[in-house]
Write a protein that holds these residues in place. Structure first.
Motif, PDB file in Angstrom:
ATOM      1  N   VAL A 256      38.175  39.365  35.499  1.00 43.70           N
ATOM      2  CA  VAL A 256      37.930  39.148  36.852  1.00 43.70           C
ATOM      3  C   VAL A 256      39.617  39.290  37.428  1.00 43.70           C
ATOM      4  O   VAL A 256      40.317  38.915  36.744  1.00 43.70           O
ATOM      5  N   ALA A 257      39.434  39.187  38.883  1.00 45.94           N
ATOM      6  CA  ALA A 257      40.583  39.432  39.581  1.00 45.94           C
ATOM      7  C   ALA A 257      40.473  38.544  40.860  1.00 45.94           C
ATOM      8  O   ALA A 257      39.273  38.142  41.215  1.00 45.94           O
ATOM      9  N   PRO A 258      41.488  37.856  41.505  1.00 42.95           N
ATOM     10  CA  PRO A 258      41.229  37.438  42.943  1.00 42.95           C
ATOM     11  C   PRO A 258      40.451  38.209  43.791  1.00 42.95           C
ATOM     12  O   PRO A 258      40.736  39.305  44.012  1.00 42.95           O
ATOM     13  N   ALA A 259      39.510  37.635  44.624  1.00 43.83           N
ATOM     14  CA  ALA A 259      39.075  38.405  45.791  1.00 43.83           C
ATOM     15  C   ALA A 259      39.971  38.655  46.504  1.00 43.83           C
ATOM     16  O   ALA A 259      40.940  38.379  46.800  1.00 43.83           O
ATOM     17  N   GLY A 260      39.730  39.995  47.110  1.00 44.98           N
ATOM     18  CA  GLY A 260      40.647  40.764  48.040  1.00 44.98           C
ATOM     19  C   GLY A 260      41.589  41.849  47.328  1.00 44.98           C
ATOM     20  O   GLY A 260      42.345  42.422  47.855  1.00 44.98           O
ATOM     21  N   THR A 261      41.712  41.940  45.869  1.00 43.62           N
ATOM     22  CA  THR A 261      42.296  42.744  45.238  1.00 43.62           C
ATOM     23  C   THR A 261      41.746  44.036  45.606  1.00 43.62           C
ATOM     24  O   THR A 261      40.647  44.422  45.603  1.00 43.62           O
ATOM     25  N   SER A 262      42.764  45.136  45.868  1.00 43.65           N
ATOM     26  CA  SER A 262      42.350  46.430  46.256  1.00 43.65           C
ATOM     27  C   SER A 262      41.381  47.136  45.348  1.00 43.65           C
ATOM     28  O   SER A 262      41.282  46.953  44.095  1.00 43.65           O
ATOM     29  N   GLU A 263      40.454  47.954  46.013  1.00 42.91           N
ATOM     30  CA  GLU A 263      39.361  48.463  45.237  1.00 42.91           C
ATOM     31  C   GLU A 263      39.925  49.475  44.447  1.00 42.91           C
ATOM     32  O   GLU A 263      39.300  49.926  43.184  1.00 42.91           O
ATOM     33  N   ASP A 264      41.027  50.315  44.690  1.00 37.61           N
ATOM     34  CA  ASP A 264      41.653  51.285  43.932  1.00 37.61           C
ATOM     35  C   ASP A 264      42.213  50.465  42.622  1.00 37.61           C
ATOM     36  O   ASP A 264      42.160  51.246  41.483  1.00 37.61           O
ATOM     37  N   ILE A 265      42.833  49.495  42.633  1.00 40.93           N
ATOM     38  CA  ILE A 265      43.497  48.755  41.569  1.00 40.93           C
ATOM     39  C   ILE A 265      41.985  48.507  40.440  1.00 40.93           C
ATOM     40  O   ILE A 265      42.218  48.737  39.392  1.00 40.93           O
ATOM     41  N   LEU A 266      41.089  47.625  41.331  1.00 39.89           N
ATOM     42  CA  LEU A 266      39.915  47.431  40.248  1.00 39.89           C
ATOM     43  C   LEU A 266      39.208  48.548  39.712  1.00 39.89           C
ATOM     44  O   LEU A 266      38.815  48.448  38.488  1.00 39.89           O
ATOM     45  N   ASN A 267      39.298  49.545  40.442  1.00 36.68           N
ATOM     46  CA  ASN A 267      38.453  50.717  39.811  1.00 36.68           C
ATOM     47  C   ASN A 267      39.463  51.236  38.724  1.00 36.68           C
ATOM     48  O   ASN A 267      38.824  51.748  37.689  1.00 36.68           O
ATOM     49  N   ARG A 268      40.681  51.438  38.985  1.00 33.12           N
ATOM     50  CA  ARG A 268      41.312  51.872  37.616  1.00 33.12           C
ATOM     51  C   ARG A 268      41.452  50.915  36.614  1.00 33.12           C
ATOM     52  O   ARG A 268      41.223  51.219  35.543  1.00 33.12           O
ATOM     53  N   LEU A 269      41.330  49.541  36.556  1.00 29.95           N
ATOM     54  CA  LEU A 269      41.276  48.648  35.719  1.00 29.95           C
ATOM     55  C   LEU A 269      39.927  48.673  34.799  1.00 29.95           C
ATOM     56  O   LEU A 269      39.972  48.871  33.702  1.00 29.95           O
ATOM     57  N   ASN A 270      39.076  49.199  35.772  1.00 29.96           N
ATOM     58  CA  ASN A 270      37.532  49.092  35.099  1.00 29.96           C
ATOM     59  C   ASN A 270      37.568  50.488  34.217  1.00 29.96           C
ATOM     60  O   ASN A 270      37.072  50.454  32.889  1.00 29.96           O
TER      61      ASN A 270
END
Length: 324
Positions: A256-270
């Motif tokens: 998990v990451a803090p809410a508001g983290t960039s969608e692009d960053i979350l998608n890359r991490l996933n």
């Protein structure tokens, strides 16, 4: 040359659109803190360090494991929820911090796991198995329930963690079993007493019970999950013995990451996390520690957390559970 106000607005909008992908493409540009809400040496810590090395290689920056234990994993989870949403603080959170504790198991939870966190993906699960000692003649879950019903007050059941308490309590209530609960602070001493005959029945996590099962010191009678466990393929599920499958109370992890983290960053991490969890070497390492890899999409992880929050809220209320 002075730019007209309407044109300045367009330029600013275009700049923002172009800047977002550029920011995501430059990520990460420094080490990433990987919070583990349990102490060093725990299953969570082992899992985090197993993932940190391949994540570091994939992302081009070190993933630094930061152990922040306390209050049934909620302190480290809270720290993450309150961190800057820039992709440089992530956590390997658990069902305790994302569902059980917010569901009422633990007091002092000061974050909302739905609103205050962004979900990168599910990572893995630890499953449970119902075991007995040699003095119990039952060979499967149905026989064990029938045996306990025929001998009210004769059998004790042990628990060594939240999952054991919850599964054991649910089965006792669901089938009206007259058996005494003997809680232990951890699983190893509970297994010692099970083998010694001080208690006769136990719902234990597969990772802890497997060596004793393989050594023939305890006997597995059933797994309370929808499918057979890959580490215990010969042990039937409850459903295969004509019993209802209990609620999903297994242990699990999600990044998990803090809410508001960039969608692009979350998608890359996933994307990187899913690749790593599908690697044969990683899956084998996790299985050696009793963990089944469960790669998922971000959406699946967020939905599963919501479902688990409801499951644990009901369990905590029904069984009147409280973490010590």
């Amino acid at each position: 040359m002075k730019i007209a106000p309407w044109l300045a607005g367009i330029v600013a909008s275009v700049s923002l659109v172009l800047a977002a992908p550029a920011a995501a493409q430059s990520y990460p540009s420094k080490p990433i803190r990987f919070v583990v809400p349990y102490a060093a040496g725990s299953a969570s810590d082992i899992l985090a360090r197993t993932l940190a090395e391949p994540l570091s290689k994939a992302m081009g920056q070190p993933f630094i494991v930061d152990n922040k234990p306390g209050n049934n994993s909620t302190l480290g989870t809270q720290f993450t929820a309150r961190s800057a949403p820039d992709g440089y603080t992530l956590a390997l959170a658990t069902n305790s911090g994302l569902a059980a504790s917010p569901g009422g198991l633990t007091g002092g939870v000061q974050y909302d796991p739905v609103k205050d966190l962004g979900y990168v993906g599910l990572v893995g699960s630890i499953y449970y198995v119902w075991i007995v000692n040699d003095g119990v003649p039952a060979r499967n879950a149905r026989e064990l329930i029938d045996l306990i019903k025929a001998n009210p007050g004769k059998y004790n059941y042990a628990s060594g963690n939240t999952g054991g308490i919850s599964f054991g309590g649910h089965i006792r209530n669901a089938y009206g079993l007259d058996m005494t609960h003997v809680p232990y602070k951890s699983t190893p001493p509970a297994l010692v007493d099970l083998i010694g005959g001080q208690v006769q029945v136990m719902m234990a996590d597969v990772a802890s019970a497997l060596p004793m099962i393989r050594a023939g010191k305890v006997r597995a009678v059933g797994v309370p999950s929808a499918q057979r466990n890959p580490l215990l393929p010969e042990v039937p599920t409850f459903a295969e013995n004509g019993l209802q499958t209990p609620p999903d109370m297994r242990g699990w992890w999600a990044v998990v990451a803090p809410a508001g983290t960039s969608e692009d960053i979350l998608n890359r991490l996933n994307g990187e996390l899913v690749k790593i969890l599908n690697m044969a070497s990683v899956k084998a390492t996790l299985l050696q520690n009793g963990i089944v890899a469960t790669p998922s999409t971000r959406q699946q992880a967020a939905q599963y957390q919501k479902e688990q929050l409801q499951v644990w809220t009901n369990i905590v209320t029904d069984l009147n559970l409280k973490a010590e």
